[in-house]
Design an enzyme around this catalytic site. Structure first.
Site, PDB file in Angstrom:
ATOM      1  N   CYS A 409       0.807  -1.223   0.000  1.00 35.72           N
ATOM      2  CA  CYS A 409       0.000   0.000   0.000  1.00 35.72           C
ATOM      3  C   CYS A 409       0.838   1.270   0.000  1.00 35.72           C
ATOM      4  O   CYS A 409       0.461   2.270  -0.634  1.00 35.72           O
ATOM      5  CB  CYS A 409      -0.951  -0.002   1.190  1.00 35.72           C
ATOM      6  SG  CYS A 409      -0.138  -0.058   2.816  1.00 35.72           S
ATOM      7  N   HIS A 453      -2.680   0.909   6.854  1.00 31.76           N
ATOM      8  CA  HIS A 453      -2.948   1.047   5.418  1.00 31.76           C
ATOM      9  C   HIS A 453      -2.709   2.490   4.992  1.00 31.76           C
ATOM     10  O   HIS A 453      -2.750   3.419   5.819  1.00 31.76           O
ATOM     11  CB  HIS A 453      -4.392   0.636   5.115  1.00 31.76           C
ATOM     12  CG  HIS A 453      -4.687   0.484   3.660  1.00 31.76           C
ATOM     13  ND1 HIS A 453      -3.957  -0.324   2.823  1.00 31.76           N
ATOM     14  CD2 HIS A 453      -5.647   1.050   2.874  1.00 31.76           C
ATOM     15  CE1 HIS A 453      -4.447  -0.267   1.597  1.00 31.76           C
ATOM     16  NE2 HIS A 453      -5.477   0.572   1.604  1.00 31.76           N
ATOM     17  N   ASP A 469      -8.410   4.243  -3.418  1.00 29.47           N
ATOM     18  CA  ASP A 469      -7.490   3.251  -2.853  1.00 29.47           C
ATOM     19  C   ASP A 469      -6.850   2.479  -4.008  1.00 29.47           C
ATOM     20  O   ASP A 469      -7.406   1.488  -4.500  1.00 29.47           O
ATOM     21  CB  ASP A 469      -8.237   2.294  -1.931  1.00 29.47           C
ATOM     22  CG  ASP A 469      -7.295   1.371  -1.167  1.00 29.47           C
ATOM     23  OD1 ASP A 469      -6.077   1.410  -1.450  1.00 29.47           O
ATOM     24  OD2 ASP A 469      -7.756   0.617  -0.299  1.00 29.47           O
TER      25      ASP A 469
END
Length: 655
Positions: A409, A453, A469
């Site tokens: 991420c 995250h 995302d």
């Protein structure tokens, strides 16, 4: 100091040191444990010069391991080190008393770092062992045999702790608490856990192995799906080519306008200590979090980037409530200062990314949403997710986008932000937590360190800040490994024990709610069953005085009642002998002496006259004229008294 006495004292010191060692760095705790074991193994004193050198080395290492920064964690580590070093000079009775007095500070200091049930479970037996060691020291006399362990001494130590509990509980529940402390503890030199306000790709690999809880969440009504839970912590604006940070961005202090497009959700959070100033909130927050009991503000503010910041670092368990909307339009217009911060890129870095972004911008004809969709489609087609990432060079974003095309991420959010900013789309990086783990025994979600995250937000005209995302765009077939799979592979606990872990965490949550969460607001409502809705400080003080008085009265009652002195085995056997004769019809008068009773028995039981005379004489000699009989003689007399069985008595006058 005799060896047994020294071992008692060292065992008590080790028990006190254990809860404190669990609160310091792992490598330091292991080193101090080995150091203490070496000190226990050598009964002879070490040379003073060697001990001084060892003290300087250990203290230097402790300070260096904490970056020579003084904080609460540094102080606890120094206390643990000094206690381990104290063992090396414990060889006389005076040293032992000093060691035990010093050891008592260790479990107290452990509570400055953690107030959980494990610390309490270790502190109570440690204090009990210390009381046992003090009693051994009190009873020892030079030249005499060292006193050993017995049930009486253990019972006295347990009774001492038990008698202190009523007063301790009265103080915990009723002593008036302040809404805010008069003084504060020093902060830790290093944050214990949590997310910092900086992000560098590759730095979260260790965090992804952290399965400890970061926060526990209970929804008050409807709850979202796991994939919709984005827990907002920090917003990062500045990028220097390697690291993202909040930067020195002068943005408006007031939160933006939030227009929810879905019903709002209410939830409660129990945040573990982080030593940092942030409160994770569910995206998109509608207002600043408030206290769970009295609705107080906690000193928390909702910034223009919708992050919640308390007035002070979170050094203890913190409980709060908040509201959020899963879908919302955030912001009406972009402040020029925010726009400049959300478009800035370091000069001279990642030229291939800039060129591609400008090409996409020209081909999209100013359609920002089309550029976002094109980037996500490219990620879904060509990129892979993995925690094993090849090293990158000076142009890290170019290396990721055009060479390796594999990462997690942090890499995706950093590269996506560079690509969007190069295309003229204001973009920022958001770090926090995603998802969570639902406890099967409690109605709550547990968010762990491994759930950390990073994602992005882009500014789209007419919609405001929109969450994107890019990591979620990776095709499932291109996910090479996951955090969950790596955690299972590295876990030392088999899957069969997962229900036990859930049960343990559920119990920990109960401890947090009923013990650590007992604050001034909950205490003020404690007298509600008595008709007092919100007790004042004076009313709580009166209740504490009554409770403390009752606790002390109970303690005094126990002390005055005392414990019956155990009978000697010979006395106990004589009573058995007398009761057995009474059942046979021969009762002993209260005033009747053992020899007189024996003469009367001989007359009533002529067949056993010799045995009765001998038993009564032996008992009278032992009881009233001790002649130096040995323990073996006493044991034999007790056995003979218990073994005697009377025959039918001859009728005679009653005494």
């Amino acid at each position: 100091m005799p060896g047994p006495v020294r071992r008692w004292c060292l065992a008590a010191a080790a028990a006190c040191l254990l809860p404190l060692l669990l609160q310091v760095r792992v490598e330091l705790a292991l080193g101090l444990a080995v150091l203490a074991a070496v000190g226990m193994a050598f009964a002879r004193p070490w040379p003073a010069v060697l001990r001084l050198l060892m003290v300087l080395m250990v203290i230097g290492y402790v300070l260096a391991s904490h970056g020579f920064s003084l904080g609460r964690d540094t102080g606890c580590a120094l206390l643990a080190a000094m206690l381990a070093l104290k063992i090396f000079e414990t060889h006389e009775l005076r040293d032992a008393r000093s060691l035990l007095g010093f050891s008592l500070f260790a479990p107290f200091a452990a509570f400055l770092q953690d107030q959980g049930p494990l610390t309490m479970a270790l502190a109570l037996p440690a204090v009990g062992g210390l009381l046992l060691a003090l009693s051994v020291l009190a009873e020892h006399r030079p030249g005499a045999a060292a006193p050993g362990f017995d049930r009486r001494r253990a019972g006295l130590a347990a009774a001492a702790i038990g008698m202190s509990l009523p007063l301790a509980l009265a103080g915990f529940w009723l002593f008036p608490r302040l809404g805010s402390p008069l003084w504060g503890m020093p902060e830790n030199a290093a944050g214990r856990s949590g997310l910092s306000d900086r992000m560098t790709p590759d730095q979260w690999v260790e965090m992804f192995a952290d399965g400890t809880p970061a926060l526990r969440v209970r929804f008050l009504g409807d709850e979202p799906g796991r994939n919709d839970m984005y827990w907002r912590v920090q917003v990062l604006w500045d990028f220097d080519g390697r690291t993202w940070s909040r930067g020195d961005v002068r943005i408006p202090d007031r939160p933006p306008t939030v227009r929810p497009r879905t019903p709002t959700l209410r939830y409660e959070v129990a945040l573990e200590p982080t030593d940092r100033r942030y409160l994770p909130v569910l995206d998109t927050p509608m207002s600043a979090p408030v206290g769970t009991d009295d609705g107080s503000s906690l000193g928390a503010e909702l910034g223009s980037d919708l992050t919640a910041r308390p007035a002070l670092p979170v050094v203890n368990l913190l409980q709060y409530q908040a509201t959020a909307a899963m879908r919302a339009d955030v912001g009406e217009r972009l402040d020029p200062r925010e726009q400049r911060a959300a478009l800035s890129l370091p000069a001279g870095l990642n030229p291939r990314t800039r060129a591609l972004a400008e090409q996409w911008r020209a081909e999209a004809g100013g359609d920002d949403e089309a550029v976002v969709r094109r980037a996500l489609a490219w990620i879904g087609e060509a990129f892979s997710y993995s925690l094993d990432v090849p090293p990158s060079g000076r142009n890290a974003v170019d290396d990721f986008l055009f060479e390796t095309q594999v990462g997690f991420c942090q890499h995706f959010s950093s590269a996506f932000a560079n690509l969007m900013r190069g295309a003229g789309i204001p973009t920022r990086v958001v770090i926090g937590y995603a998802g969570g783990y639902r406890n099967r025994y409690g109605d709550y979600w547990m968010v762990r360190g491994m759930d950390a995250h990073a994602w992005n937000e882009v500014w789209l005209d007419g919609r405001g800040w929109v969450r994107v995302d890019p990591t979620a765009a990776v095709a499932p077939s291109r996910i090479l490994d996951t955090i969950e799979s790596r955690a299972q592979a590295n876990s030392l606990v088999p899957d069969q024990f997962t229900p036990l872990l859930d049960m343990a965490d559920w119990m920990r949550r109960g401890w947090n709610d009923f013990v650590l969460g007992f604050n001034a607001a909950r205490q003020a409502s404690l007298l509600r069953p008595l008709g007092i809705d919100q007790a004042s400080t004076g009313q709580l003080g009166a209740a504490f005085a009554i409770g403390a008085g009752l606790a002390l009265a109970l303690t005094l009652l126990v002390l005055m009642r005392g414990r019956p002195t155990p009978r000697h085995p010979v006395d106990a056997a004589w009573r058995v002998f007398v009761r057995r004769l009474r059942r046979a019809g021969i009762a002993k008068a209260v005033h009747e002496a053992p020899l007189s009773f024996g003469d009367r028995l001989a007359a009533l039981l002529p067949a056993q006259a010799g045995a009765l005379a001998a038993l009564s004489r032996r008992y009278a000699d032992w009881r009233y004229a001790p002649d130096g009989s040995t323990p073996a003689d006493e044991a034999q007399l007790a056995r003979d008294l218990r073994a005697f069985r009377p025959t039918a008595p001859r009728q005679g006058p009653s005494p």
